[in-house]
Scaffold this motif. Sequence first.
Motif, short mmCIF file in Angstrom:
data_model
loop_
_atom_site.label_atom_id
_atom_site.label_comp_id
_atom_site.label_asym_id
_atom_site.label_seq_id
_atom_site.Cartn_x
_atom_site.Cartn_y
_atom_site.Cartn_z
N ASN A 205 19.07 -22.80 19.08
CA ASN A 205 18.62 -22.07 17.89
C ASN A 205 18.63 -20.57 18.17
O ASN A 205 18.14 -20.13 19.22
CB ASN A 205 17.21 -22.51 17.49
CG ASN A 205 17.12 -23.98 17.19
OD1 ASN A 205 17.69 -24.46 16.22
ND2 ASN A 205 16.41 -24.72 18.05
N ALA A 206 19.16 -19.81 17.25
CA ALA A 206 19.17 -18.34 17.36
C ALA A 206 18.48 -17.78 16.13
O ALA A 206 19.02 -17.82 15.02
CB ALA A 206 20.60 -17.83 17.47
N VAL A 207 17.28 -17.25 16.32
CA VAL A 207 16.49 -16.70 15.22
C VAL A 207 16.71 -15.19 15.17
O VAL A 207 16.31 -14.46 16.08
CB VAL A 207 14.99 -17.01 15.40
CG1 VAL A 207 14.21 -16.50 14.20
CG2 VAL A 207 14.78 -18.51 15.57
N ALA A 208 17.36 -14.72 14.11
CA ALA A 208 17.62 -13.29 13.95
C ALA A 208 16.45 -12.64 13.22
O ALA A 208 16.05 -13.10 12.15
CB ALA A 208 18.92 -13.07 13.18
N ILE A 209 15.91 -11.59 13.81
CA ILE A 209 14.78 -10.86 13.23
C ILE A 209 15.20 -9.40 13.05
O ILE A 209 15.66 -8.77 13.99
CB ILE A 209 13.53 -10.93 14.14
CG1 ILE A 209 13.15 -12.39 14.42
CG2 ILE A 209 12.37 -10.19 13.50
CD1 ILE A 209 11.99 -12.53 15.40
N VAL A 210 15.04 -8.90 11.83
CA VAL A 210 15.31 -7.48 11.57
C VAL A 210 14.05 -6.74 12.00
O VAL A 210 13.09 -6.61 11.24
CB VAL A 210 15.65 -7.23 10.10
CG1 VAL A 210 16.07 -5.76 9.89
CG2 VAL A 210 16.76 -8.15 9.63
N ILE A 211 14.06 -6.25 13.24
CA ILE A 211 12.84 -5.76 13.89
C ILE A 211 12.19 -4.61 13.11
O ILE A 211 10.98 -4.57 12.94
CB ILE A 211 13.14 -5.29 15.33
CG1 ILE A 211 13.88 -6.41 16.10
CG2 ILE A 211 11.86 -4.90 16.03
CD1 ILE A 211 13.12 -7.66 16.28
N GLY A 212 12.99 -3.67 12.63
CA GLY A 212 12.44 -2.49 11.96
C GLY A 212 11.74 -2.80 10.66
O GLY A 212 10.80 -2.10 10.27
#
Length: 361
Positions: A205-212
């Motif tokens: 699983n690869a969870v992409a988070i838009v950190i900003g």
Amino acid sequence: MKTIIAACSQNLSGSRASVQTALRTLLAAPWPSQRDVRSWLQLLSVLQWVLSFLLLGTVSLLLLIYLVFTSFWPISALYLAWIIFDWDTPEKGGRRLPCLRRWPVWKHFRDYFPVKLVKTHDLSPSHNYIIGSHPHGILCVGAFCNFITGSTGFGEMFPGIRPFLTTLAGNFRLPVFREYLMSGGLCPVTRRAIGYLLSKNGTGNAVAIVIGGAAESLSCCPGVTTLILKNRKGFVRMALQHGAYLVPSFSFGENDLFRQVVFEEGSWMRSIQQRFQKMMGFAPCVFYGRGLTSVQSRGFLPYARPITTVVGEPLAVPKIEEPSCETVDMYHEMYVRSLLKLFNENKTKYGLSETDELHIL
């Protein structure tokens, strides 16, 4: 009588001649070329995406409220019952539909900008990952196209990896819109939802988070690359708690899709934006793009600017259930250095100059 018949015959002949002339004019007119048709399909694909994200949830909510006061009220009642029954599904991996990721419209969406995905290192299916997506931009076009649709070849580049993209939890409270988001592989950006994907959904699983997040969108403008990252350490702590590898990614060109009115820090308009963002979770940006009829007109559609998302080298992270602040800070610094390296090694390849720098706040 003969006069009347002659007049009618003359009118019929004139009408027949007019129709023939119109048909000849129509046939003589140039037909749209394949390039024109492709351009229209690309524009329509972007239009449906923008309208879906801006209006689908609100329109669906208003429609269900309206149906309550009509003879179709059972539709609203049944859907309300469904939402109550299905309330926790977004927090448990959602309900993704592979057919939606393969929807042909996403290829036209990709080609409008165009959007490109660049792989620098392999991702092993035996691990889980948190992909930091930078920058936020206005609508996160690069993150959506690469991690939600299959149009840029994520599945072929990273076999065995299931990508997810996180967004505001409030979006999953809107009727119909929540189903649309989950079907594509989006999940709430909450500890519970991310923790489920990293610990109870197997590996790969690869969870992409838009950190900003929303705060970063307030500083989005062409030619300026500013990230809100210095004090954003929650994603590092979660990576440590679940032993998920950290992967930086950067979408070059994301900030060039819209023009935004950026208010200076300390101004009353900036303070209103920041207060609204803290209360509602998103920032009310004043921006514009191109119109529907022409590039020169102003509207809400993004400009056709190339976006290249580069996925960097995974940073191995040990599993520590209760990581100390010092450990979190250490891996956060390692992540920032890895992101800076990724940016500096690729900036001249994808539209930036050698003197451009990445500002981290």
